[in-house]
Design a protein around this motif. Structure first.
Motif, mmCIF file in Angstrom:
data_model
loop_
_atom_site.group_PDB
_atom_site.id
_atom_site.type_symbol
_atom_site.label_atom_id
_atom_site.label_comp_id
_atom_site.label_asym_id
_atom_site.label_seq_id
_atom_site.Cartn_x
_atom_site.Cartn_y
_atom_site.Cartn_z
ATOM 1 N N UNK A 1 114.837 20.455 -15.758
ATOM 2 C CA UNK A 1 113.404 20.687 -15.938
ATOM 3 C C UNK A 1 112.762 21.221 -14.659
ATOM 4 N N UNK A 2 113.127 20.634 -13.524
ATOM 5 C CA UNK A 2 112.580 21.085 -12.244
ATOM 6 C C UNK A 2 112.985 22.527 -11.964
ATOM 7 N N UNK A 3 114.261 22.833 -12.092
ATOM 8 C CA UNK A 3 114.733 24.178 -11.782
ATOM 9 C C UNK A 3 114.132 25.207 -12.735
ATOM 10 N N UNK A 4 113.911 24.825 -13.989
ATOM 11 C CA UNK A 4 113.261 25.732 -14.933
ATOM 12 C C UNK A 4 111.811 26.013 -14.531
ATOM 13 N N UNK A 5 111.162 25.037 -13.935
ATOM 14 C CA UNK A 5 109.778 25.216 -13.511
ATOM 15 C C UNK A 5 109.660 26.078 -12.260
ATOM 16 N N UNK B 1 115.383 30.672 -15.274
ATOM 17 C CA UNK B 1 116.778 30.400 -15.596
ATOM 18 C C UNK B 1 117.009 30.483 -17.091
ATOM 19 N N UNK B 2 118.278 30.608 -17.447
ATOM 20 C CA UNK B 2 118.668 30.673 -18.844
ATOM 21 C C UNK B 2 119.612 29.511 -19.143
ATOM 22 N N UNK B 3 119.238 28.671 -20.090
ATOM 23 C CA UNK B 3 120.090 27.555 -20.491
ATOM 24 C C UNK B 3 121.337 28.082 -21.200
ATOM 25 N N UNK B 4 122.481 27.452 -20.893
ATOM 26 C CA UNK B 4 123.733 27.782 -21.577
ATOM 27 C C UNK B 4 124.141 26.613 -22.456
ATOM 28 N N UNK B 5 124.250 25.420 -21.868
ATOM 29 C CA UNK B 5 124.610 24.198 -22.594
ATOM 30 C C UNK B 5 123.853 23.037 -21.977
ATOM 31 N N UNK B 6 123.293 22.178 -22.820
ATOM 32 C CA UNK B 6 122.594 20.990 -22.334
ATOM 33 C C UNK B 6 122.937 19.837 -23.275
ATOM 34 N N UNK C 1 124.294 23.225 -18.192
ATOM 35 C CA UNK C 1 124.794 24.474 -17.628
ATOM 36 C C UNK C 1 123.705 25.514 -17.818
ATOM 37 N N UNK C 2 123.420 26.261 -16.744
ATOM 38 C CA UNK C 2 122.436 27.334 -16.832
ATOM 39 C C UNK C 2 122.856 28.476 -15.923
ATOM 40 N N UNK D 1 126.289 31.099 -12.568
ATOM 41 C CA UNK D 1 126.388 29.939 -13.448
ATOM 42 C C UNK D 1 126.347 28.649 -12.617
ATOM 43 N N UNK D 2 125.466 27.732 -13.038
ATOM 44 C CA UNK D 2 125.329 26.414 -12.414
ATOM 45 C C UNK D 2 125.660 25.352 -13.443
#
Length: 144
Positions: free
Chosen positions: A18-22, A26-31, A42-43, A49-50
């Motif tokens: 949530x913090x990194x998205x704010x 970023x683009x979510x891959x798997x959560x 994973x984003x 890729x992180x």
């Protein structure tokens, strides 16, 4: 499949996501949505890729502490350093180095630590300066 990803162990991967998205685009891959200590996210950020993993000592996954950050960091070149840095500061990140313009080198940079103990260095490129030119500038400044 081949590739490279950066793995970061954090207290709570869903809160970190949530913090990194704010802060970043970023683009979510798997959560996952499991009990804390078992989650991962994973984003991608600008094609890198992180993989965030919840801290779980049973699996030897230990997150850095704010008073004991690790000696690696993530370096992100962004389109607007002041805007990105302001987001990080508004979201309770800790200033390590404010936005600093290095005009001769054609960049601005800044450093912050997130609440999960990770160091992030931001760069904004204002003009291309070759490696050779940067070395020459460094040597000239060192000789003074």
């Amino acid at each position: 499949m081949v590739g490279v990803e950066l793995d970061l162990v954090v207290k709570d991967s869903l809160k970190a996501l949530e913090l990194y998205e704010a802060i970043f685009d970023i683009e979510r891959v798997e959560v996952s949505d499991l009990p804390r200590g078992e989650n991962e996210a994973v984003f991608t950020l600008y094609g890198v890729r992180f993989h965030l993993l919840d801290e779980n000592p049973e699996f030897h996954l230990i997150a850095p502490k704010p008073d004991d950050p690790k000696t690696s960091w993530v370096n992100v070149t962004v389109p607007d350093i002041k805007k990105t840095y302001a987001k990080a500061m508004d979201l309770q990140c800790t200033e390590v180095q404010p936005v600093t313009e290095l005009a001769d080198y054609g960049v601005s940079n800044a450093i912050f630590m997130d609440p999960f103990g990770y160091i992030w260095m931001l760069h904004q490129v204002h003009k291309e300066v070759s490696h050779e030119e940067r070395i020459q500038l460094w040597e000239e400044k060192r000789e003074k």
